[in-house]
Write an enzyme that holds these catalytic residues in place. Structure first.
Site, short mmCIF file in Angstrom:
data_model
loop_
_atom_site.label_atom_id
_atom_site.label_comp_id
_atom_site.label_asym_id
_atom_site.label_seq_id
_atom_site.Cartn_x
_atom_site.Cartn_y
_atom_site.Cartn_z
N GLY A 1 0.82 -1.21 0.00
CA GLY A 1 0.00 0.00 0.00
C GLY A 1 0.85 1.26 0.00
O GLY A 1 2.03 1.23 -0.29
N ASN A 2 0.19 2.40 0.34
CA ASN A 2 0.81 3.73 0.21
C ASN A 2 1.38 3.87 -1.21
O ASN A 2 2.55 4.12 -1.43
CB ASN A 2 1.91 3.93 1.28
CG ASN A 2 2.32 5.38 1.36
OD1 ASN A 2 3.49 5.71 1.28
ND2 ASN A 2 1.38 6.28 1.49
N HIS B 1 2.29 4.54 -5.14
CA HIS B 1 2.84 5.63 -5.95
C HIS B 1 2.96 5.11 -7.39
O HIS B 1 2.56 3.97 -7.69
CB HIS B 1 4.19 6.09 -5.39
CG HIS B 1 5.15 4.97 -5.12
ND1 HIS B 1 5.66 4.17 -6.12
CD2 HIS B 1 5.66 4.47 -3.97
CE1 HIS B 1 6.45 3.27 -5.60
NE2 HIS B 1 6.47 3.41 -4.29
N GLN B 2 3.55 5.92 -8.26
CA GLN B 2 3.59 5.55 -9.68
C GLN B 2 4.44 4.31 -9.96
O GLN B 2 4.29 3.68 -11.01
CB GLN B 2 4.06 6.74 -10.53
CG GLN B 2 3.03 7.87 -10.59
CD GLN B 2 1.66 7.39 -11.09
OE1 GLN B 2 1.55 6.66 -12.07
NE2 GLN B 2 0.60 7.81 -10.39
N HIS C 1 4.23 1.55 -8.16
CA HIS C 1 3.23 0.47 -8.06
C HIS C 1 2.30 0.48 -9.27
O HIS C 1 1.92 -0.56 -9.80
CB HIS C 1 2.37 0.64 -6.79
CG HIS C 1 3.13 0.60 -5.50
ND1 HIS C 1 3.38 1.72 -4.74
CD2 HIS C 1 3.69 -0.44 -4.82
CE1 HIS C 1 4.04 1.39 -3.65
NE2 HIS C 1 4.26 0.08 -3.67
N GLN D 1 7.86 -9.45 7.82
CA GLN D 1 9.05 -9.07 7.07
C GLN D 1 9.74 -7.84 7.66
O GLN D 1 10.71 -7.35 7.11
CB GLN D 1 8.72 -8.87 5.59
CG GLN D 1 7.87 -7.66 5.27
CD GLN D 1 7.42 -7.66 3.82
OE1 GLN D 1 6.60 -8.48 3.40
NE2 GLN D 1 7.96 -6.76 3.02
N LYS E 1 13.06 -2.54 -8.61
CA LYS E 1 13.65 -1.74 -7.52
C LYS E 1 14.12 -2.67 -6.40
O LYS E 1 15.17 -2.46 -5.80
CB LYS E 1 12.62 -0.77 -6.98
CG LYS E 1 13.03 -0.20 -5.66
CD LYS E 1 12.41 1.11 -5.39
CE LYS E 1 12.90 1.63 -4.08
NZ LYS E 1 12.35 0.87 -2.96
N GLN F 1 14.67 -9.11 -3.90
CA GLN F 1 13.35 -9.71 -3.64
C GLN F 1 12.83 -10.43 -4.88
O GLN F 1 12.33 -11.55 -4.80
CB GLN F 1 12.37 -8.60 -3.23
CG GLN F 1 10.92 -9.03 -3.18
CD GLN F 1 10.03 -7.94 -2.66
OE1 GLN F 1 9.98 -7.72 -1.46
NE2 GLN F 1 9.32 -7.24 -3.53
N ARG G 1 8.80 4.73 1.40
CA ARG G 1 9.62 5.25 2.50
C ARG G 1 10.17 6.66 2.21
O ARG G 1 10.65 7.32 3.13
CB ARG G 1 10.76 4.29 2.84
CG ARG G 1 10.25 2.99 3.44
CD ARG G 1 11.33 2.14 4.09
NE ARG G 1 10.75 1.11 4.93
CZ ARG G 1 10.56 -0.17 4.57
NH1 ARG G 1 10.92 -0.58 3.37
NH2 ARG G 1 10.02 -1.03 5.40
P1 AMP Z 1 6.05 -2.38 -1.67
O1 AMP Z 1 4.66 -1.83 -1.52
O2 AMP Z 1 7.11 -1.39 -1.34
O3 AMP Z 1 6.20 -3.72 -0.99
O4 AMP Z 1 6.24 -2.68 -3.21
C1 AMP Z 1 5.33 -3.47 -3.92
C2 AMP Z 1 5.88 -3.74 -5.28
O5 AMP Z 1 6.10 -2.51 -5.96
C3 AMP Z 1 7.24 -4.47 -5.25
O6 AMP Z 1 7.26 -5.44 -6.28
C4 AMP Z 1 8.21 -3.35 -5.51
O7 AMP Z 1 9.41 -3.80 -6.11
C5 AMP Z 1 7.42 -2.49 -6.47
N1 AMP Z 1 7.95 -1.12 -6.49
C6 AMP Z 1 8.11 -0.29 -5.43
N2 AMP Z 1 8.69 0.88 -5.82
C7 AMP Z 1 8.90 0.77 -7.15
C8 AMP Z 1 9.48 1.63 -8.14
N3 AMP Z 1 9.96 2.84 -7.84
N4 AMP Z 1 9.55 1.18 -9.41
C9 AMP Z 1 9.07 -0.07 -9.75
N5 AMP Z 1 8.52 -0.91 -8.86
C10 AMP Z 1 8.43 -0.51 -7.59
#
Ligand code: AMP
Length: 282
Positions: A31-32, A34-35, A37, A61, A150, A154, A188
Site C-alpha cells: 500500500g501507500n 505511488h507511480q 506500483h 518481514q 527496484k 526480492q 519510505r
Molecule cells: P512495496 O509496496 O514497497 O512492498 O512494493 C510493492 C511492489 O512494488 C514491489 O514489487 C516493488 O518492487 C514495487 N515497487 C516499489 N517501488 C517501485 C518503483 N519505484 N519502481 C518499480 N517498482 C516498484
C-alpha cells in the site's frame, strides 16, 4: 473495482473469472501506492484479463525496531489510484485474516541469495517476504505476478521460490520508476525531510558514477565500489552496502560482464535501496 478483505470473499469474486477462463494478473504491495506500483498494475493489464492488487503491510518481514508500526496505511487514496489505473480487484486482508490465531509453524526460507545483501542486515526479512508471497500466491492463484526491479534481490528470491515450489505463475519484473531527479519512488521516501530528499538523489548519482567508471575502462571494481561508498558516506549516508553482482546475484568475476550494482544506505532513520543494471560491454 471491488475490494475484498477475506479469503472467502476473494475466492467468490475470482471464481467466475476462473470459470470464464480469464487470466489473472497479481500485484502484491504494502500500500501507500505511488507511480512505481501503478507501473506494475499497467504492466499486469497488458498481460492479463483481470488484475488483482493486494495491500497488506506484512508484519513478519519487518525486524525489531523497524518501521512496521509507522508504515503508512492509506487505503482510501490507494483505492482511488488503483481505480484510475484500471485495477479490477483489491485484496486487503487483516493480519488476523492472513495469519489466523494459531502460531504459524510453517515458513518459506530461501537459502543462499536471501542471505546476501539486504538479508545480512535484515535477518528474517526474506523469509517473511517469501512466506507471505507464497500464501498470497495460494490465495489468489494468479497466472502471472508482477514485481518491481527496484527490489532486485526480492525479485530474485521470488523467482527462486516460484521454481522451487512448482508454482505455475509467470514472474514478470518491471523497471524502476524514478522521479525527475532520479530518486527511485518508494513509500519510505515520505519519511524524508525536504533536505534529506535532496541528498537521497545521491544514491542514484553514485550508481551512475560507478557505471561511468566501469564504462570508461577502469578495471579495479573493488576500488570503484569503495569510492562510491566513500562518496555516499561523505554526503551523510550510513552505507549498508554498495556491491556488484551478476543479474542472478552471483559474484562478479569479469568487470565487463552484465552486472547489477546494488545499494542500501540510511539517511537519518530512513533506509533506502536502489540498483542499476549495467549491460555487458563485450
Ligand atoms: P512495496 O509496496 O514497497 O512492498 O512494493 C510493492 C511492489 O512494488 C514491489 O514489487 C516493488 O518492487 C514495487 N515497487 C516499489 N517501488 C517501485 C518503483 N519505484 N519502481 C518499480 N517498482 C516498484
Amino acid at each position: 473495482m471491488r475490494t475484498e478483505v477475506t479469503l472467502q470473499g476473494l475466492q467468490a469474486a475470482l471464481s467466475p473469472v476462473r470459470l470464464a477462463r480469464k487470466s489473472i494478473g497479481f500485484v502484491p504491495t504494502m500500500g501507500n501506492l505511488h507511480q512505481g506500483h501503478i507501473a506494475l498494475v499497467k504492466e499486469a493489464k497488458k498481460y492479463c484479463d483481470v488484475v488483482v492488487v493486494s495491500i497488506f503491510v506484512n508484519p513478519t518481514q519487518f525486524g525489531a525496531g523497524e518501521d512496521f508500526e509507522k508504515y503508512p496505511r492509506t487505503l482510501e487514496a490507494d483505492s482511488q489510484l488503483l481505480a484510475d489505473a484500471g485495477c479490477d480487484m483489491i485484496f486487503a486482508p487483516s493480519v488476523q485474516q492472513m495469519y489466523g490465531n494459531k502460531p504459524q509453524l510453517t515458513t518459506v526460507q530461501v537459502d543462499d541469495i536471501a542471505n546476501d545483501l539486504c538479508g545480512k542486515s535484515r535477518p528474517g526479512h526474506f523469509t517473511g517476504v517469501a512466506t507471505v508471497v507464497t500464501k498470497l500466491f495460494n490465495m489468489v492463484q494468479p497466472n502471472a505476478a508482477f514485481f518491481g526491479e527496484k527490489d532486485w534481490q526480492q525479485l530474485a528470491v521470488i523467482r527462486h521460490l516460484t521454481t522451487d515450489l512448482c508454482f505455475s505463475i509467470d514472474i514478470i519484473g518491471v523497471p524502476i520508476v524514478r522521479d525527475e531527479q532520479g530518486l527511485a519512488l518508494s513509500s519510505r521516501n515520505g519519511y524524508l525531510s525536504s533536505e534529506e530528499k535532496q541528498t537521497a538523489i545521491q544514491i542514484y548519482q553514485t550508481l551512475k558514477m560507478v557505471e561511468q567508471d566501469i564504462k570508461s575502462g577502469q578495471t579495479d571494481l573493488d576500488a570503484i565500489l569503495q569510492r562510491g561508498r566513500d562518496y555516499l558516506a561523505s554526503q551523510g549516508f550510513v552505507v549498508d552496502y554498495l556491491e556488484a553482482r551478476t543479474p542472478d546475484l552471483k559474484p562478479v568475476n569479469d568487470i565487463q560482464q552484465d552486472m547489477i550494482i546494488l545499494a542500501a544506505a540510511k539517511l537519518g532513520s530512513t533506509r533506502l535501496i536502489d540498483n542499476l543494471h549495467i549491460k555487458s560491454i563485450h
